[in-house]
Design a protein around this motif. Sequence first.
Motif, PDB file in Angstrom:
ATOM      1  N   VAL A 212       0.841  -1.200   0.000  1.00 19.64           N
ATOM      2  CA  VAL A 212       0.000   0.000   0.000  1.00 19.64           C
ATOM      3  C   VAL A 212       0.877   1.252   0.000  1.00 19.64           C
ATOM      4  N   ALA A 213       1.987   1.213   0.724  1.00 19.18           N
ATOM      5  CA  ALA A 213       2.901   2.360   0.729  1.00 19.18           C
ATOM      6  C   ALA A 213       3.503   2.585  -0.659  1.00 19.18           C
ATOM      7  N   ALA A 214       3.841   1.517  -1.358  1.00 16.93           N
ATOM      8  CA  ALA A 214       4.395   1.637  -2.713  1.00 16.93           C
ATOM      9  C   ALA A 214       3.358   2.207  -3.676  1.00 16.93           C
ATOM     10  N   LEU A 215       2.104   1.808  -3.495  1.00 19.56           N
ATOM     11  CA  LEU A 215       1.033   2.384  -4.309  1.00 19.56           C
ATOM     12  C   LEU A 215       0.920   3.882  -4.049  1.00 19.56           C
ATOM     13  N   GLN A 216       0.991   4.262  -2.779  1.00 17.72           N
ATOM     14  CA  GLN A 216       0.939   5.689  -2.420  1.00 17.72           C
ATOM     15  C   GLN A 216       2.079   6.462  -3.084  1.00 17.72           C
ATOM     16  N   GLU A 217       3.275   5.869  -3.066  1.00 14.53           N
ATOM     17  CA  GLU A 217       4.437   6.533  -3.646  1.00 14.53           C
ATOM     18  C   GLU A 217       4.255   6.761  -5.146  1.00 14.53           C
ATOM     19  N   ARG A 218       3.475   5.913  -5.786  1.00 18.12           N
ATOM     20  CA  ARG A 218       3.179   6.092  -7.212  1.00 18.12           C
ATOM     21  C   ARG A 218       2.004   7.051  -7.432  1.00 18.12           C
ATOM     22  N   GLY A 219       1.488   7.604  -6.346  1.00 13.19           N
ATOM     23  CA  GLY A 219       0.377   8.532  -6.457  1.00 13.19           C
ATOM     24  C   GLY A 219      -0.958   7.839  -6.656  1.00 13.19           C
ATOM     25  N   ILE A 220      -1.056   6.557  -6.266  1.00 12.95           N
ATOM     26  CA  ILE A 220      -2.279   5.775  -6.456  1.00 12.95           C
ATOM     27  C   ILE A 220      -3.056   5.718  -5.144  1.00 12.95           C
ATOM     28  N   ASP A 221      -4.273   6.226  -5.173  1.00  9.13           N
ATOM     29  CA  ASP A 221      -5.157   6.217  -3.999  1.00  9.13           C
ATOM     30  C   ASP A 221      -5.974   4.925  -4.060  1.00  9.13           C
ATOM     31  N   TYR A 222      -5.444   3.867  -3.461  1.00  9.67           N
ATOM     32  CA  TYR A 222      -6.019   2.524  -3.582  1.00  9.67           C
ATOM     33  C   TYR A 222      -6.979   2.275  -2.424  1.00  9.67           C
ATOM     34  N   ARG A 223      -8.281   2.242  -2.735  1.00  2.00           N
ATOM     35  CA  ARG A 223      -9.303   1.985  -1.719  1.00  2.00           C
ATOM     36  C   ARG A 223     -10.142   0.789  -2.152  1.00  2.00           C
ATOM     37  N   GLY A 224     -10.124  -0.253  -1.339  1.00  4.05           N
ATOM     38  CA  GLY A 224     -10.850  -1.477  -1.682  1.00  4.05           C
ATOM     39  C   GLY A 224     -10.222  -2.672  -0.996  1.00  4.05           C
ATOM     40  N   VAL A 225     -10.254  -3.805  -1.686  1.00  9.95           N
ATOM     41  CA  VAL A 225      -9.636  -5.028  -1.172  1.00  9.95           C
ATOM     42  C   VAL A 225      -8.259  -5.200  -1.805  1.00  9.95           C
ATOM     43  N   LEU A 226      -7.275  -5.457  -0.993  1.00 11.07           N
ATOM     44  CA  LEU A 226      -5.972  -5.912  -1.463  1.00 11.07           C
ATOM     45  C   LEU A 226      -5.875  -7.385  -1.065  1.00 11.07           C
ATOM     46  N   TYR A 227      -5.937  -8.240  -2.047  1.00  7.39           N
ATOM     47  CA  TYR A 227      -6.032  -9.689  -1.817  1.00  7.39           C
ATOM     48  C   TYR A 227      -4.687 -10.303  -2.202  1.00  7.39           C
ATOM     49  N   ALA A 228      -4.000 -10.833  -1.197  1.00  5.87           N
ATOM     50  CA  ALA A 228      -2.697 -11.450  -1.417  1.00  5.87           C
ATOM     51  C   ALA A 228      -2.840 -12.963  -1.474  1.00  5.87           C
ATOM     52  N   GLY A 229      -2.487 -13.542  -2.628  1.00  8.32           N
ATOM     53  CA  GLY A 229      -2.361 -14.982  -2.747  1.00  8.32           C
ATOM     54  C   GLY A 229      -0.939 -15.351  -2.377  1.00  8.32           C
ATOM     55  N   LEU A 230      -0.772 -16.115  -1.314  1.00 11.35           N
ATOM     56  CA  LEU A 230       0.548 -16.373  -0.739  1.00 11.35           C
ATOM     57  C   LEU A 230       0.907 -17.854  -0.767  1.00 11.35           C
ATOM     58  N   THR A 231       2.194 -18.117  -0.772  1.00 13.75           N
ATOM     59  CA  THR A 231       2.710 -19.443  -0.467  1.00 13.75           C
ATOM     60  C   THR A 231       3.429 -19.360   0.878  1.00 13.75           C
ATOM     61  N   ILE A 232       3.087 -20.283   1.758  1.00 12.60           N
ATOM     62  CA  ILE A 232       3.773 -20.381   3.048  1.00 12.60           C
ATOM     63  C   ILE A 232       4.712 -21.578   2.966  1.00 12.60           C
ATOM     64  N   SER A 233       6.003 -21.324   3.016  1.00 12.77           N
ATOM     65  CA  SER A 233       6.981 -22.403   2.885  1.00 12.77           C
ATOM     66  C   SER A 233       6.956 -23.297   4.121  1.00 12.77           C
ATOM     67  N   ASP A 234       7.619 -24.428   4.024  1.00 11.80           N
ATOM     68  CA  ASP A 234       7.645 -25.378   5.145  1.00 11.80           C
ATOM     69  C   ASP A 234       8.273 -24.780   6.394  1.00 11.80           C
ATOM     70  N   ASP A 235       9.146 -23.790   6.203  1.00 13.59           N
ATOM     71  CA  ASP A 235       9.748 -23.151   7.380  1.00 13.59           C
ATOM     72  C   ASP A 235       9.004 -21.882   7.789  1.00 13.59           C
ATOM     73  N   GLY A 236       7.794 -21.680   7.232  1.00 13.34           N
ATOM     74  CA  GLY A 236       6.910 -20.623   7.701  1.00 13.34           C
ATOM     75  C   GLY A 236       7.095 -19.266   7.074  1.00 13.34           C
ATOM     76  N   ASN A 237       7.819 -19.181   5.965  1.00 20.06           N
ATOM     77  CA  ASN A 237       8.051 -17.888   5.323  1.00 20.06           C
ATOM     78  C   ASN A 237       7.011 -17.623   4.239  1.00 20.06           C
TER      79      ASN A 237
END
Length: 427
Positions: free
Chosen positions: A257-282
Amino acid sequence: MKVLVIGNGGREHALVWKLLQSKNVRQVICVPGNGGTAAMADCQNMPMSVDDFEGISRFALVQGINLVVVGPEVPLALGITDRLEQQKIKVFGPTQVGAQIEASKTWAKTLMKEANVPTANWASFTKEQRDEARAYLTMTGVPVVIKADGLAAGKGVTIADTLEQAQTAVDAAFKGQFGKAGHSVVIEEYLTGQEVSVLALTDGTTTIPLLSAQDHKPIGEGDTGPNTGGMGVYAPTPLVSPELMTRIQKDILEPTVAALQERGIDYRGVLYAGLTISDDGNPKVLEFNCRFGDPETQAILPLLETPLDELLMACVQKRLDALPPIKWKSGSAVCVVMASGGYPGAYEKGKEISGIAEAEDDEDVTVFHAGTSLKRQQLVTSGGRVLGVTAIGETFDGAISKAYSAIERIEFENSYYRRDIGYRIRQ
């Protein structure tokens, strides 16, 4: 207040259902809606295309709509929020430039690099760079992931186990398999681990994650076969502890969200992160989406106690930081998708559906309509994913048992559903 919901799937039915539980909401209009929203009290379907921005804008103004909630990614990517905001209509959903976080994987990957957000190693190639893409595949080796750069309705990703498969996937994309979406591709490192979905609300400054969820994309049991829009989901997932959620917020959501702000983008809504959680929890980001997930929404919203309209309006009005913490019900929610036989390939439509009322005799069960319509007052199938049968319970096993018991009461010809939703927790 009067709310207009854009879309016709299970996600939109769940949004309407939850909005109407608020004492602040007296009517919801769904464009174009489905058979489930058509049957709801205080909800009206409006048969209008989701890309008819001029018609939607006029309708919202005439009807005195207080808030528009955009469900699907395509109208967001085409700029529906920009068009409505020009008419001073309040909209929950990012503007066209913000929606690029889903509409262009290259754009999103570049943003993540700028924000130092953990993600897979990658490179992007246009169709004119076919030879360079092939050389890159030879250099990186397999397994590898090939993604169409643009929106491909969830079907633009190939996990290649051989170099031949990878080159074939790149060639197919460049030859038009995904239309304009495949004119450029992202070739990405294959990440091992379990996939989770974290949907967060943001007003462009403050970011608040919702409950974590785990989807089941492949059509076959044991996560086999081709990918779909999602065959089932549960929330919350025990894989994401409170400590890990804090880490996801600090290392992924807030920097994005901070990077979007830095680009001058007013992002209001859902930010949906599709993630992989590795076996060691990263955690690492597989992709970002610019809207509520489907079917994640059908499992998350039944556990939400805070009025949904209050959360969405706070995002639109940039006062999310002033709200008290979100309240959730205890326990778990499980959604099992009932699909048309043949999906995600060819399937027949117009099959009569029965047994939904009986399935909902259990107060902990809600059936969300995805691909349904009413014909002469008869509910029939109209899509690949037809219904999302959601149950809540104090325990995960209790919720899953209720969901499958409800499914046994529902009938339509050639229906199909996975019988192993939640198998990761039960292993």
